[in-house]
Design a protein around this motif. Structure first.
Motif, PDB file in Angstrom:
ATOM      1  N   THR A  33       0.820  -1.203   0.000  1.00 51.78           N
ATOM      2  CA  THR A  33       0.000   0.000   0.000  1.00 51.78           C
ATOM      3  C   THR A  33       0.863   1.266   0.000  1.00 51.78           C
ATOM      4  O   THR A  33       0.386   2.353  -0.322  1.00 51.78           O
ATOM      5  CB  THR A  33      -0.962  -0.006   1.208  1.00 51.78           C
ATOM      6  N   THR A 103      -6.312   3.054   3.758  1.00 48.48           N
ATOM      7  CA  THR A 103      -5.581   1.834   4.095  1.00 48.48           C
ATOM      8  C   THR A 103      -6.388   1.034   5.116  1.00 48.48           C
ATOM      9  O   THR A 103      -6.805   1.588   6.136  1.00 48.48           O
ATOM     10  CB  THR A 103      -4.199   2.172   4.678  1.00 48.48           C
ATOM     11  N   SER A 111       1.906  -0.376   7.946  1.00 43.37           N
ATOM     12  CA  SER A 111       2.143   0.484   6.782  1.00 43.37           C
ATOM     13  C   SER A 111       2.791   1.804   7.189  1.00 43.37           C
ATOM     14  O   SER A 111       3.718   2.285   6.532  1.00 43.37           O
ATOM     15  CB  SER A 111       0.826   0.754   6.047  1.00 43.37           C
ATOM     16  N   ASN A 190      -7.601  -0.410  -2.493  1.00 45.12           N
ATOM     17  CA  ASN A 190      -7.704  -0.770  -1.078  1.00 45.12           C
ATOM     18  C   ASN A 190      -9.114  -1.206  -0.696  1.00 45.12           C
ATOM     19  O   ASN A 190      -9.298  -1.976   0.249  1.00 45.12           O
ATOM     20  CB  ASN A 190      -7.282   0.410  -0.200  1.00 45.12           C
TER      21      ASN A 190
END
Length: 370
Positions: A33, A103, A111, A190
């Motif tokens: 991501t 996300t 992340s 996502n």
């Protein structure tokens, strides 16, 4: 230039391969991501370095070698200043930025940690890009010993700063708008969950490696056009356009076609999860297969920048890629919420950008001066 950018992307690819094979698809998604954001960082630093490259090339073309050492000192100082600023800002915006692109909550903490660690390297990334740009163009002189340089003598010269940024900022914008628009695409990916993110992550690694070859030839066209244009060697500029276009198309096809044909084999290096592999192959067929189209606007845009028309290619790219993809997501994709529909925005936006760059190339008529 291509190898330089590919080496930078290789760090992310290595992370993707290791996490994909030895950890869960959620961990792979946490690394993936960040892919678009990292590509944006690389594009910005690489684009800014083009300003240094062009400025040094102009001095060589005009036989003003005495100006090169001040330019080098300015470039290194500028790299450190921008790099440190980017490091500090990056630590502050990592969490909000990843939250902005939706996300998933189960991978958000991992992340953020990954992105913050990456931002620590930003000053060194800029120093590497600026230094590489200088060394590459100084090879044209075949005698770098005539350009003495000491790190402790770094300084800023206002004329050099403005000249570097005049070319570097539009070039950075042109490279970054792809990544900026793709961040919106990532937010849409996502929404399909971790497996789709993981598959998209794997396919993106192939896209970046092949695209860096194309942009390297575009930057080469800028550098050599700038040098010959400044030296009054106008007949060579048309030849530069043809050579860079042919070599770029051939090189990209040599890299891309095996990846498309043997896509299951190559994706298998990154993950053994069949759902992830299917998602990766879908993106390869929808995007990577059409990536050679990028040659048809990157090379003419590079020639335009080399002749002093640096603003138009940046504006055309913003309209053709960034604006179009955002509009596509807000209209077509919102109505047909499918991954393949989302991915089709890429080749269509490339065709639109080719049209805009071709119109600009005809309007500016740089070839008429060759």
């Amino acid at each position: 230039m291509a190898l330089s950018s590919m080496l930078q992307q290789l760090f992310n690819a290595a992370d993707t391969a290791i996490v994909g094979l030895f950890d869960t698809s959620s961990s792979l998604a946490a690394v993936g991501t960040n892919g678009k954001i990292i590509a944006l960082i690389v594009a910005l630093s690489s684009g800014l370095s083009v300003g240094v490259n062009v400025l040094v090339a102009q001095q060589i073309g005009q036989h003003k070698e005495q100006n090169i050492v001040p330019i080098i000192r300015t470039a290194m100082s500028l790299a450190v200043m921008i790099g440190v600023a980017g490091l500090i800002i990056g630590q502050c915006i990592s969490a909000p930025l990843l939250g902005l692109i939706k996300t998933p909550s189960d991978i958000l903490d991992s992340s953020v940690l990954y992105l913050r660690i990456y931002f620590v390297s930003y000053p060194f990334l800029l120093l590497y890009d600026f230094g590489s740009a200088i060394l590459i163009i100084c090879r044209l002189k075949k005698d770098t010993s005539s350009f003495p340089f000491a790190l402790h003598k770094c300084d800023l010269y206002s004329g050099s700063v403005s000249a570097i940024l005049k070319v570097g900022i539009p070039s950075a914008i042109q490279g970054a708008v792809f990544c900026f628009a793709n961040i919106f695409v990532q937010a849409s990916v996502n929404s399909f969950g971790s497996s789709s993110i993981a598959g998209s992550t794997i396919a993106m690694n192939f896209e970046y490696f092949t695209y860096y070859v194309i942009t390297a030839f575009g930057q080469t066209a800028t550098t050599f056009t700038s040098q010959n244009y400044s030296a009054g060697q106008l007949r060579r500029c048309r030849k530069i356009l043809r050579i860079c276009l042919v070599f770029s198309i051939v090189s990209s096809l040599i890299l891309i076609e095996p990846l498309v044909i043997f896509r299951n084999f190559f994706v298998g290096f990154f993950s053994a999860d069949q759902t992830v592999i299917q998602n990766a192959c879908l993106r390869i067929l929808c995007i990577l297969f059409f990536e050679p189209l990028c040659n048809l606007y990157e090379i003419p845009a590079g020639v335009l920048r080399g002749t002093g028309h640096s603003l138009y290619p940046a504006v055309a790219t913003i309209i053709g890629t960034c604006c179009f993809r955002i509009v596509w997501i807000c209209t077509v994709f919102r109505h047909y919420h499918q991954l393949n529909i989302l991915y089709y925005a890429f080749p269509i936006s490339w065709v639109l950008t080719i049209i805009l760059i071709t119109i600009g190339f005809i309007a500016k008529k740089p070839d008429k001066t060759f």
